[in-house]
Scaffold this motif. Structure first.
Motif, PDB file in Angstrom:
ATOM      1  N   ARG A  53     -11.901  33.908  23.344  1.00 39.16           N
ATOM      2  CA  ARG A  53     -12.430  33.227  22.144  1.00 39.16           C
ATOM      3  C   ARG A  53     -13.485  34.081  21.311  1.00 39.16           C
ATOM      4  O   ARG A  53     -14.342  34.594  21.939  1.00 39.16           O
ATOM      5  CB  ARG A  53     -13.227  31.793  22.843  1.00 39.16           C
ATOM      6  CG  ARG A  53     -13.721  31.212  21.631  1.00 39.16           C
ATOM      7  CD  ARG A  53     -12.727  30.253  20.786  1.00 39.16           C
ATOM      8  NE  ARG A  53     -13.175  29.261  20.013  1.00 39.16           N
ATOM      9  CZ  ARG A  53     -13.370  29.203  18.670  1.00 39.16           C
ATOM     10  NH1 ARG A  53     -13.142  30.638  18.129  1.00 39.16           N
ATOM     11  NH2 ARG A  53     -13.863  28.389  17.895  1.00 39.16           N
ATOM     12  N   ALA A  55     -15.593  33.982  17.517  1.00 42.59           N
ATOM     13  CA  ALA A  55     -16.129  33.219  16.455  1.00 42.59           C
ATOM     14  C   ALA A  55     -14.934  33.706  15.233  1.00 42.59           C
ATOM     15  O   ALA A  55     -14.911  34.762  15.101  1.00 42.59           O
ATOM     16  CB  ALA A  55     -17.139  33.495  16.017  1.00 42.59           C
ATOM     17  N   HIS A  61     -12.637  31.711   8.000  1.00 43.21           N
ATOM     18  CA  HIS A  61     -13.622  30.406   7.650  1.00 43.21           C
ATOM     19  C   HIS A  61     -13.090  30.276   6.063  1.00 43.21           C
ATOM     20  O   HIS A  61     -12.860  28.907   5.624  1.00 43.21           O
ATOM     21  CB  HIS A  61     -14.833  30.799   7.707  1.00 43.21           C
ATOM     22  CG  HIS A  61     -15.641  29.200   7.385  1.00 43.21           C
ATOM     23  ND1 HIS A  61     -15.660  28.278   8.128  1.00 43.21           N
ATOM     24  CD2 HIS A  61     -16.428  29.089   6.424  1.00 43.21           C
ATOM     25  CE1 HIS A  61     -16.466  27.192   7.673  1.00 43.21           C
ATOM     26  NE2 HIS A  61     -16.974  27.664   6.655  1.00 43.21           N
ATOM     27  N   GLN A 100     -17.389  25.096  10.403  1.00 42.07           N
ATOM     28  CA  GLN A 100     -18.192  26.045  11.026  1.00 42.07           C
ATOM     29  C   GLN A 100     -19.218  25.306  12.007  1.00 42.07           C
ATOM     30  O   GLN A 100     -19.972  26.109  12.582  1.00 42.07           O
ATOM     31  CB  GLN A 100     -18.908  27.050   9.933  1.00 42.07           C
ATOM     32  CG  GLN A 100     -19.983  26.214   9.185  1.00 42.07           C
ATOM     33  CD  GLN A 100     -20.686  27.105   8.267  1.00 42.07           C
ATOM     34  OE1 GLN A 100     -21.316  28.238   9.020  1.00 42.07           O
ATOM     35  NE2 GLN A 100     -20.855  27.052   6.928  1.00 42.07           N
ATOM     36  N   GLU A 103     -19.834  26.907  15.586  1.00 48.36           N
ATOM     37  CA  GLU A 103     -19.324  28.396  15.423  1.00 48.36           C
ATOM     38  C   GLU A 103     -20.568  29.331  15.245  1.00 48.36           C
ATOM     39  O   GLU A 103     -21.543  28.964  14.520  1.00 48.36           O
ATOM     40  CB  GLU A 103     -18.069  28.354  14.217  1.00 48.36           C
ATOM     41  CG  GLU A 103     -17.060  27.523  14.422  1.00 48.36           C
ATOM     42  CD  GLU A 103     -16.120  27.958  15.510  1.00 48.36           C
ATOM     43  OE1 GLU A 103     -16.344  28.857  16.308  1.00 48.36           O
ATOM     44  OE2 GLU A 103     -14.953  27.193  15.771  1.00 48.36           O
TER      45      GLU A 103
ATOM     46  N   ARG B 147      -7.709  27.381  14.303  1.00 51.14           N
ATOM     47  CA  ARG B 147      -8.781  28.181  14.545  1.00 51.14           C
ATOM     48  C   ARG B 147      -8.214  28.944  15.970  1.00 51.14           C
ATOM     49  O   ARG B 147      -7.665  28.535  16.885  1.00 51.14           O
ATOM     50  CB  ARG B 147      -9.968  27.383  15.203  1.00 51.14           C
ATOM     51  CG  ARG B 147     -10.634  26.717  13.829  1.00 51.14           C
ATOM     52  CD  ARG B 147     -10.603  27.319  12.590  1.00 51.14           C
ATOM     53  NE  ARG B 147     -11.508  28.084  12.231  1.00 51.14           N
ATOM     54  CZ  ARG B 147     -12.724  27.907  11.776  1.00 51.14           C
ATOM     55  NH1 ARG B 147     -13.188  26.669  11.435  1.00 51.14           N
ATOM     56  NH2 ARG B 147     -13.661  28.962  11.222  1.00 51.14           N
TER      57      ARG B 147
END
Lengths: 276, 157
Positions: A53, A55, A61, A100, A103, B147
């Protein structure tokens, strides 16, 4: 047979941030997985097999937020609801915050300027979009899947951003640079061919064409729309060969790195350097 | 000591309608020694290829355009059975009025619910979940699920 990707169930993409077995990864395949595998098999391994994982980057974004606003704009046109620029700005701000939440995006103190860039490019798109304000979509952010087991291949899944009236498939992209129009058909072929196959399976008809709407995040925002005709038989054959190679590659644990220009923006650079 | 030579020749060819067919022939034979392995292999390759090429020209059944796209034939619905089941489940769980459901389908697609194809049914299910999903969705469809998948949907640079 085609079936809807069950919206109540976790999507393929939602499950990416956890380790996955090769068996799971060869049951279904998406354009994202295929493109990642084509770009770099080791990146695919870190992202999908190990489920490491990371960010989101600021660019990701922006893309996520812009897509959310355009999704709501498309849905509003579908339901003949008026969404003025203030309402869209409200959606933008809400999405910017929601996506976000929790995050650790590395803004390096530039979040406000990045945010401003994102809103500017969105406004530019909304002012200059080729989509008429009264055009009703056929589908918005729709999940579809196609069972390719008759070809000895996994189920193909995907989410199509927008299907315009008449069957024109639209994919929205945010980019820092203007894409090379001649290369675009080649570099996006896996994705566009996937959309073509999914559309045909879902409707029984052929798409009228595929449009890539690039929102360019330059100092002076730009909109570049590239239009392609329906996906050809040759392209579908190529896609099936890619899927076949993907399955074969995964089954023999072929996860070697592919060093190149793409490494500059790869989130797994450190892991890659440590790979033996 | 006899040496066993196992050879296999396979060919897969594309057909219209995204179809393909394949045929393979295998031969297992014994050689007295290793002296002529190369020549024997070449001879068998030629023979097997000729046999496969001869047979694979018979394509048999080739599906016509639209084959397998007939949707759910158990009723009059155009979407898949899985979609139909999900729509009916949402309607039942939320005790939704059938007339309102039909109006929603007509408003979105200009069609009756049962006439929706799979693409339309997928959008219709999204709409039902937006309206009656009991907080299962946050109002922004699908996007969060993107995501962690990298740059494919959101950003290219």
């Amino acid at each position: 047979m085609i079936a809807v990707a069950d919206p109540a169930a976790p999507s393929v993409a939602a499950e990416e941030n956890q380790p996955r077995t090769i068996a799971e990864l060869t049951q279904t395949v998406s354009a994202s997985r295929l493109s990642t595998w084509q770009r770099c098999r080791l990146q695919f391994y870190f992202r999908y097999v190990s489920g490491i994982r990371k960010a989101p980057s600021p660019s990701l974004h922006i893309g996520t937020t812009v897509h959310t606003v355009l999704q709501q704009w498309n849905l509003a046109r579908w339901h003949k609801r008026q969404l003025n620029i203030e309402a869209l700005k409200g959606i933008f701000l809400q999405a910017w915050a929601i996506w976000q939440d929790g995050e650790q995006i590395e803004w390096n103190g530039k979040e406000q300027s990045v945010k401003s860039t994102a809103w500017n490019v969105l406004q530019h798109y909304l002012r200059n979009t080729p989509i008429p304000a009264d055009e009703k979509p056929q589908a918005v952010e729709v999940g579809v899947e196609a069972d390719l087991s008759a070809h000895g291949l996994p189920t193909l899944v995907g989410v199509i951003d927008l299907v315009r009236s008449g069957g024109r498939i639209v994919d929205f992209k945010t980019s820092a640079r203007t894409p090379d129009a001649k290369m675009l058909a080649h570099t996006t072929e896996t994705q566009t061919s996937t959309y073509g196959v999914l559309y045909r399976e879902a409707t029984g008809g052929k798409e009228k064409g595929i449009e890539l709407h690039h929102l360019i995040k330059s100092k002076k925002p730009k909109l570049v729309v590239n239009e392609f005709g329906p996906v050809s038989e040759a392209q579908i054959t190529r896609l099936f060969h890619v899927i076949e190679a993907y399955v074969n590659g995964l089954e023999r644990d072929d996860f070697v790195p592919s060093p190149g220009l793409q490494c500059g923006s790869c989130e797994f650079f450190q892991e890659c350097r440590a790979w033996r | 000591m006899a040496v066993k030579l196992i050879t296999n020749y396979a060919k897969r060819l594309g057909l219209p309608g995204y179809s393909s067919h394949q045929f393979s022939v295998s031969i297992e034979t014994e050689l007295p020694n290793l002296d002529n392995v190369a020549q024997d292999s070449a001879r068998l390759y030629g023979s097997l290829q000729e046999v496969v090429d001869q047979q694979i020209q018979k394509t048999g059944f080739v599906p016509p355009d639209g084959y397998g796209m007939d949707g759910d034939k158990t009723g009059a619905w155009n979407c898949s059975k899985k979609q139909r089941d999900l729509i009916e489940k949402i309607i039942a769980e939320n005790k939704l009025d059938q007339t309102e459901i039909e109006q929603l389908a007509t408003g979105m697609f200009g069609l009756r619910l049962q006439q929706l194809n799979k693409l339309q049914a997928s959008g219709f299910i999204d709409e039902l979940l937006d309206r009656h999903g009991n907080g299962k969705r946050n109002g922004f469809r699908q996007r969060r699920s993107q995501r962690g998948t990298g740059v494919s949907k959101g950003a290219t640079a």
